[in-house]
Design a protein around this motif. Sequence first.
Motif, mmCIF file in Angstrom:
data_model
loop_
_atom_site.group_PDB
_atom_site.id
_atom_site.type_symbol
_atom_site.label_atom_id
_atom_site.label_comp_id
_atom_site.label_asym_id
_atom_site.label_seq_id
_atom_site.Cartn_x
_atom_site.Cartn_y
_atom_site.Cartn_z
ATOM 1 N N GLN A 131 29.716 0.082 -33.375
ATOM 2 C CA GLN A 131 29.383 -1.330 -33.552
ATOM 3 C C GLN A 131 28.292 -1.749 -32.572
ATOM 4 O OE1 GLN A 131 30.684 -3.425 -36.023
ATOM 5 N NE2 GLN A 131 28.912 -4.581 -35.305
ATOM 6 N N ARG A 132 28.388 -1.212 -31.356
ATOM 7 C CA ARG A 132 27.365 -1.517 -30.341
ATOM 8 C C ARG A 132 26.008 -0.981 -30.782
ATOM 9 N NH1 ARG A 132 26.895 0.965 -24.452
ATOM 10 N NH2 ARG A 132 25.574 -0.578 -23.459
ATOM 11 N N GLU A 133 26.007 0.224 -31.355
ATOM 12 C CA GLU A 133 24.752 0.806 -31.835
ATOM 13 C C GLU A 133 24.194 0.004 -33.010
ATOM 14 O OE1 GLU A 133 24.803 4.935 -32.634
ATOM 15 O OE2 GLU A 133 25.306 5.518 -30.583
ATOM 16 N N ILE A 134 25.083 -0.443 -33.918
ATOM 17 C CA ILE A 134 24.637 -1.253 -35.061
ATOM 18 C C ILE A 134 23.994 -2.544 -34.561
ATOM 19 C CG2 ILE A 134 25.451 -2.651 -37.005
ATOM 20 C CD1 ILE A 134 27.546 -0.431 -37.513
ATOM 21 N N ASN A 135 24.664 -3.195 -33.605
ATOM 22 C CA ASN A 135 24.109 -4.424 -33.024
ATOM 23 C C ASN A 135 22.764 -4.154 -32.353
ATOM 24 O OD1 ASN A 135 26.389 -5.810 -33.825
ATOM 25 N ND2 ASN A 135 27.407 -5.628 -31.846
ATOM 26 N N GLY A 266 22.945 9.669 -12.578
ATOM 27 C CA GLY A 266 22.518 10.838 -11.831
ATOM 28 C C GLY A 266 22.460 12.097 -12.669
ATOM 29 N N ASN A 267 23.013 12.025 -13.871
ATOM 30 C CA ASN A 267 22.995 13.170 -14.784
ATOM 31 C C ASN A 267 21.688 13.185 -15.574
ATOM 32 O OD1 ASN A 267 25.685 13.894 -14.093
ATOM 33 N ND2 ASN A 267 26.454 12.316 -15.480
ATOM 34 N N PRO A 268 21.323 14.333 -16.148
ATOM 35 C CA PRO A 268 20.129 14.369 -17.012
ATOM 36 C C PRO A 268 20.397 13.678 -18.348
ATOM 37 C CG PRO A 268 21.180 16.522 -16.961
ATOM 38 C CD PRO A 268 21.903 15.673 -15.950
ATOM 39 N N PHE A 269 19.336 13.337 -19.068
ATOM 40 C CA PHE A 269 19.493 12.750 -20.394
ATOM 41 C C PHE A 269 20.113 13.768 -21.350
ATOM 42 C CE2 PHE A 269 16.124 10.178 -18.514
ATOM 43 C CZ PHE A 269 16.589 8.910 -18.796
ATOM 44 N N LYS A 270 20.817 13.249 -22.369
ATOM 45 C CA LYS A 270 21.511 14.119 -23.327
ATOM 46 C C LYS A 270 20.937 13.933 -24.729
ATOM 47 C CE LYS A 270 25.916 13.926 -20.799
ATOM 48 N NZ LYS A 270 27.355 13.536 -20.891
ATOM 49 N N LYS A 271 21.401 14.774 -25.633
ATOM 50 C CA LYS A 271 20.952 14.707 -27.022
ATOM 51 C C LYS A 271 21.312 13.363 -27.650
ATOM 52 C CE LYS A 271 21.031 17.210 -31.411
ATOM 53 N NZ LYS A 271 21.330 16.029 -32.228
ATOM 54 N N ASP A 272 22.456 12.782 -27.263
ATOM 55 C CA ASP A 272 22.849 11.470 -27.803
ATOM 56 C C ASP A 272 21.804 10.406 -27.452
ATOM 57 O OD1 ASP A 272 25.122 12.564 -28.822
ATOM 58 O OD2 ASP A 272 26.458 11.823 -27.243
ATOM 59 N N ASP A 273 21.269 10.465 -26.232
ATOM 60 C CA ASP A 273 20.216 9.530 -25.824
ATOM 61 C C ASP A 273 18.967 9.720 -26.683
ATOM 62 O OD1 ASP A 273 21.806 8.608 -23.623
ATOM 63 O OD2 ASP A 273 21.191 10.367 -22.492
ATOM 64 N N LEU A 274 18.619 10.983 -26.907
ATOM 65 C CA LEU A 274 17.436 11.297 -27.716
ATOM 66 C C LEU A 274 17.620 10.826 -29.152
ATOM 67 C CD1 LEU A 274 14.690 12.689 -27.964
ATOM 68 C CD2 LEU A 274 15.898 14.827 -28.415
#
Length: 464
Positions: A131-135, A266-274
Amino acid sequence: MPKIFLIGNIALRDDIDDALSTSGFFVTKIENFDKALSVNYNETDLLIIDKKQSREPSLRKLIKITKNIPKIIISENLSTKGFGFWLKEPFTYPLFSPGIKEIKHFIDRLLREKKTFFDNTKLKNELSLAQREINFYEDVSKTLTSSLDLGNSLKKVMERIKDMTKAEAWSILLIDQETGDLVFEKMESKKAKVIRKFRLKIGEGIAGWVAQEGIPLIVPDVTKDKRFFGEIDKAIHFKTKSLLCVPIKSQNQVIGVLELVNKKTGNPFKKDDLDLVIRIIDQLAIAIERTSLYQRMKELAITDDLTKLFNTRYLNRTIEVEIQRASRYNTSVSLIFMDIDYFKNVNDRHGHLIGSKILVEMAQLLLKSLRTVDIVARYGGDEFVIVLPQTSPDAAAQIAERMRKAIEDYTFLKKEGYLLKLTASFGVASYPESAKTKEDLIRLADEAMYRVKYHTRNAVYAIV
């Protein structure tokens, strides 16, 4: 294999241990709460506890470290005393002198309840995230389609992306159509002015590589990537750790790069972010193209396409406004007409492309010689007109002479190796001293310029 701890004397019954072990459970026996406090409960599935242990002072500590682990509390009699505290906890059942069959039944029941609970919690979290992503996508879409202010739209969208990905900073780089370099169009930094001084060649740095290859990239640790361009970090005293870069494409051509810098965790970016960025990148590209086209059309309406100076449409409007202002405040407005001497010879000898480059350099030279309040316009061909608000005839003549000298001393197209020397003819007229209308002002300044052109050239003639 489910992992069960038996705690207390009654839980240490051999029949319970044997029955659970033969049923496929991994059983660990613990004599009391004090020893139970030193145990690692990671991946523990269930606790079977003697109710008598409720009298131990370490009860609260044990409950705290075993929260959300299912528990069976066994009592030797039907007394409910001592159960009250346990029953406040989730996944807890009291049993009175239970047999093996009853214990196994409640073990199965508690493990199912726990699985159902955590499955439901996981689904709720996934639903909330969806829902957050849809918004997020709806907000991005509205932002990108509701405004032609590119800078403001980019800032709003990137702030949402930053929030969703937990990024520390961001920037949008666009390709300069004239130079082909990547320039910083918009970014989140207190030192934006310093960063804007940097330009990246296509292929230079990680953003340049993404623009060249046209593919997205996650760099978990920039110190291990030879492509990383560290000069910007040095200039602004910043430490880039991880990068996420996505090419911005329009009609299959790269027009820029979106860049996210460092995750706050502090972690690297992930595939979900991409994946999240990729889902909106096409909309971002369309918005950039649309607003750029709008801005270009707007600029073309009042500027000359070659020199980027104002055109005659804007010039006429400006002269009208300045004459009205001069009349209202009893001041003067002066007009300078300028024509490059023997410019036709330059075109004939070197070609129109070189001629065009000279006009561009001439425009910049004029702008540097004038005040910010003065208006410079290309009148057509090699003629330029300068409007000087609140300027007397004598002052206008001095300004014209200063420009004439600047042109005479200047060497054109040095970088191209031509080293051309030029001069120009100037005509000056003023309102209300020599002209009474806009048409008079333009005509008199033009005539004054041609008077020079047909006699000496490289001079100034002012009607005072």
